[in-house]
Design a protein around this motif. Structure first.
Motif, PDB file in Angstrom:
ATOM      1  N   TYR A  18      16.479 -14.871 124.213  1.00  0.00           N
ATOM      2  CA  TYR A  18      16.847 -16.275 124.315  1.00  0.00           C
ATOM      3  C   TYR A  18      15.607 -17.130 124.074  1.00  0.00           C
ATOM      4  N   ARG A  19      15.783 -18.241 123.377  1.00  0.00           N
ATOM      5  CA  ARG A  19      14.665 -19.134 123.082  1.00  0.00           C
ATOM      6  C   ARG A  19      15.083 -20.574 123.343  1.00  0.00           C
ATOM      7  N   ALA A  20      14.158 -21.338 123.897  1.00  0.00           N
ATOM      8  CA  ALA A  20      14.378 -22.771 124.099  1.00  0.00           C
ATOM      9  C   ALA A  20      13.095 -23.493 123.742  1.00  0.00           C
ATOM     10  N   LEU A  21      13.229 -24.586 123.009  1.00  0.00           N
ATOM     11  CA  LEU A  21      12.082 -25.420 122.726  1.00  0.00           C
ATOM     12  C   LEU A  21      12.515 -26.869 122.782  1.00  0.00           C
ATOM     13  N   GLY A  22      11.579 -27.705 123.163  1.00  0.00           N
ATOM     14  CA  GLY A  22      11.895 -29.104 123.300  1.00  0.00           C
ATOM     15  C   GLY A  22      10.749 -29.975 122.838  1.00  0.00           C
ATOM     16  N   VAL A  23      11.092 -31.195 122.487  1.00  0.00           N
ATOM     17  CA  VAL A  23      10.084 -32.147 122.049  1.00  0.00           C
ATOM     18  C   VAL A  23      10.547 -33.536 122.468  1.00  0.00           C
ATOM     19  N   ASP A  24       9.598 -34.361 122.871  1.00  0.00           N
ATOM     20  CA  ASP A  24       9.861 -35.752 123.247  1.00  0.00           C
ATOM     21  C   ASP A  24       8.960 -36.630 122.385  1.00  0.00           C
ATOM     22  N   TYR A  25       9.526 -37.146 121.288  1.00  0.00           N
ATOM     23  CA  TYR A  25       8.771 -37.934 120.316  1.00  0.00           C
ATOM     24  C   TYR A  25       9.433 -39.295 120.143  1.00  0.00           C
ATOM     25  N   SER A  26       8.627 -40.326 120.084  1.00  0.00           N
ATOM     26  CA  SER A  26       9.137 -41.648 119.745  1.00  0.00           C
ATOM     27  C   SER A  26       8.037 -42.425 119.039  1.00  0.00           C
ATOM     28  N   ASN A  27       8.441 -43.156 117.985  1.00  0.00           N
ATOM     29  CA  ASN A  27       7.490 -43.954 117.230  1.00  0.00           C
ATOM     30  C   ASN A  27       8.250 -45.015 116.438  1.00  0.00           C
ATOM     31  N   ASP A  28       7.905 -46.260 116.640  1.00  0.00           N
ATOM     32  CA  ASP A  28       8.439 -47.371 115.851  1.00  0.00           C
ATOM     33  C   ASP A  28       9.972 -47.386 115.826  1.00  0.00           C
ATOM     34  N   GLY A  29      10.590 -47.169 116.981  1.00  0.00           N
ATOM     35  CA  GLY A  29      12.045 -47.202 117.087  1.00  0.00           C
ATOM     36  C   GLY A  29      12.739 -45.884 116.831  1.00  0.00           C
ATOM     37  N   PHE A  30      12.043 -44.898 116.268  1.00  0.00           N
ATOM     38  CA  PHE A  30      12.630 -43.575 116.046  1.00  0.00           C
ATOM     39  C   PHE A  30      12.384 -42.732 117.292  1.00  0.00           C
ATOM     40  N   VAL A  31      13.442 -42.158 117.850  1.00  0.00           N
ATOM     41  CA  VAL A  31      13.343 -41.336 119.056  1.00  0.00           C
ATOM     42  C   VAL A  31      13.941 -39.970 118.761  1.00  0.00           C
ATOM     43  N   PHE A  32      13.189 -38.924 119.084  1.00  0.00           N
ATOM     44  CA  PHE A  32      13.672 -37.547 118.965  1.00  0.00           C
ATOM     45  C   PHE A  32      13.292 -36.836 120.256  1.00  0.00           C
ATOM     46  N   ASP A  33      14.186 -36.885 121.227  1.00  0.00           N
ATOM     47  CA  ASP A  33      13.996 -36.269 122.539  1.00  0.00           C
ATOM     48  C   ASP A  33      15.060 -35.179 122.643  1.00  0.00           C
ATOM     49  N   VAL A  34      14.703 -33.958 122.230  1.00  0.00           N
ATOM     50  CA  VAL A  34      15.682 -32.911 121.990  1.00  0.00           C
ATOM     51  C   VAL A  34      15.240 -31.601 122.624  1.00  0.00           C
ATOM     52  N   VAL A  35      16.206 -30.823 123.097  1.00  0.00           N
ATOM     53  CA  VAL A  35      15.994 -29.438 123.494  1.00  0.00           C
ATOM     54  C   VAL A  35      16.910 -28.591 122.618  1.00  0.00           C
ATOM     55  N   GLU A  36      16.319 -27.679 121.855  1.00  0.00           N
ATOM     56  CA  GLU A  36      17.075 -26.722 121.049  1.00  0.00           C
ATOM     57  C   GLU A  36      16.978 -25.385 121.749  1.00  0.00           C
ATOM     58  N   GLN A  37      18.120 -24.730 121.957  1.00  0.00           N
ATOM     59  CA  GLN A  37      18.104 -23.465 122.676  1.00  0.00           C
ATOM     60  C   GLN A  37      19.258 -22.587 122.231  1.00  0.00           C
ATOM     61  N   GLY A  38      19.070 -21.289 122.424  1.00  0.00           N
ATOM     62  CA  GLY A  38      20.140 -20.372 122.098  1.00  0.00           C
ATOM     63  C   GLY A  38      19.655 -18.946 121.990  1.00  0.00           C
ATOM     64  N   PRO A  39      20.592 -18.043 121.771  1.00  0.00           N
ATOM     65  CA  PRO A  39      20.242 -16.620 121.671  1.00  0.00           C
ATOM     66  C   PRO A  39      19.491 -16.328 120.378  1.00  0.00           C
ATOM     67  N   ILE A  40      18.661 -15.303 120.435  1.00  0.00           N
ATOM     68  CA  ILE A  40      17.974 -14.817 119.233  1.00  0.00           C
ATOM     69  C   ILE A  40      18.310 -13.338 119.063  1.00  0.00           C
ATOM     70  N   LEU A  41      18.451 -12.952 117.832  1.00  0.00           N
ATOM     71  CA  LEU A  41      18.721 -11.572 117.450  1.00  0.00           C
ATOM     72  C   LEU A  41      17.942 -11.325 116.180  1.00  0.00           C
ATOM     73  N   GLY A  42      17.130 -10.292 116.175  1.00  0.00           N
ATOM     74  CA  GLY A  42      16.316 -10.090 114.987  1.00  0.00           C
ATOM     75  C   GLY A  42      15.871  -8.672 114.787  1.00  0.00           C
ATOM     76  N   VAL A  43      15.228  -8.464 113.654  1.00  0.00           N
ATOM     77  CA  VAL A  43      14.640  -7.190 113.270  1.00  0.00           C
ATOM     78  C   VAL A  43      13.148  -7.403 113.149  1.00  0.00           C
ATOM     79  N   VAL A  44      12.368  -6.496 113.703  1.00  0.00           N
ATOM     80  CA  VAL A  44      10.909  -6.538 113.624  1.00  0.00           C
ATOM     81  C   VAL A  44      10.465  -5.438 112.675  1.00  0.00           C
ATOM     82  N   VAL A  45       9.667  -5.813 111.686  1.00  0.00           N
ATOM     83  CA  VAL A  45       9.133  -4.840 110.734  1.00  0.00           C
ATOM     84  C   VAL A  45       7.621  -4.849 110.851  1.00  0.00           C
ATOM     85  N   ARG A  46       7.041  -3.679 111.124  1.00  0.00           N
ATOM     86  CA  ARG A  46       5.582  -3.545 111.233  1.00  0.00           C
ATOM     87  C   ARG A  46       5.076  -2.734 110.062  1.00  0.00           C
ATOM     88  N   PHE A  47       3.989  -3.214 109.463  1.00  0.00           N
ATOM     89  CA  PHE A  47       3.368  -2.458 108.374  1.00  0.00           C
ATOM     90  C   PHE A  47       1.885  -2.698 108.358  1.00  0.00           C
TER      91      PHE A  47
END
Length: 186
Positions: free
Chosen positions: A157-186
């Protein structure tokens, strides 16, 4: 998920002894439309947003043995966000607006792995930072299974958030959810 048009995430890492360089990119596009009550102001509203976040960093292992690896890390994350809003019908028929921003934040934290058995391991990270944003953070936890020395699968599971505002633009967001992946080592 009904409004997710596309989403992808990729992580890469190169290690030399106790030193590492890593990168992380995420992209999502979300859109949707809905009708409005009575249709006086507008009969429908459409919105779409595209979000990109890319992190480049370096790390140093403060603990590194057969079972545990703990890295102290630092880097920079770039964010780019674009949002479009348009109205159809009613008083606002044909009105549309777009807004967006791109900015960079410094990040620092820890990344690590813990081997429970030779095949099963825990992995995760915790990062926090700021810069153009007031706050930028990223946490993840996952369980991995090693099929071989070069191929693993992870689920977590991964969650990331950011609280940004500048000149009337606001991006105060938390993105989160499950992760599923393949790891390749070489």
């Amino acid at each position: 998920l009904d409004h997710l048009d596309f989403g992808a995430m990729a992580i890469g890492e190169a290690r030399y002894g106790r030193y590492s360089v890593f990168g992380d990119v995420m992209y999502s596009k979300i859109s949707g439309s809905a009708g409005t009550p009575r249709g006086i102001v507008a009969s429908s509203v459409e919105v779409s947003t595209e979000t990109f976040a890319g992190l480049m960093g370096v790390g140093y292992s403060i603990v590194d043995d057969d079972t545990v690896r703990l890295d102290v890390v630092g880097g920079a994350r770039v964010w780019s966000v674009d949002t479009d809003l348009s109205f159809s019908g009613g008083l606002l028929d044909g009105v549309s607006r777009s807004d967006g921003a791109t900015w960079v934040d410094a990040m620092a934290g820890f990344r690590g792995n813990y081997s429970i058995t030779p095949e099963i391991y825990l992995t995760g990270w915790g990062l926090i930072g700021a810069g153009a944003a007031d706050l930028d953070w990223d946490v993840a936890a996952a369980v991995g299974y090693r099929f071989s020395d070069s191929i693993s699968a992870v689920v977590g599971y991964r969650a990331l958030g950011v609280d940004y505002s500048n000149d009337g633009f606001v991006f105060d967001v938390v993105e989160q959810g499950p992760i599923l992946g393949v790891v390749v080592r070489f």
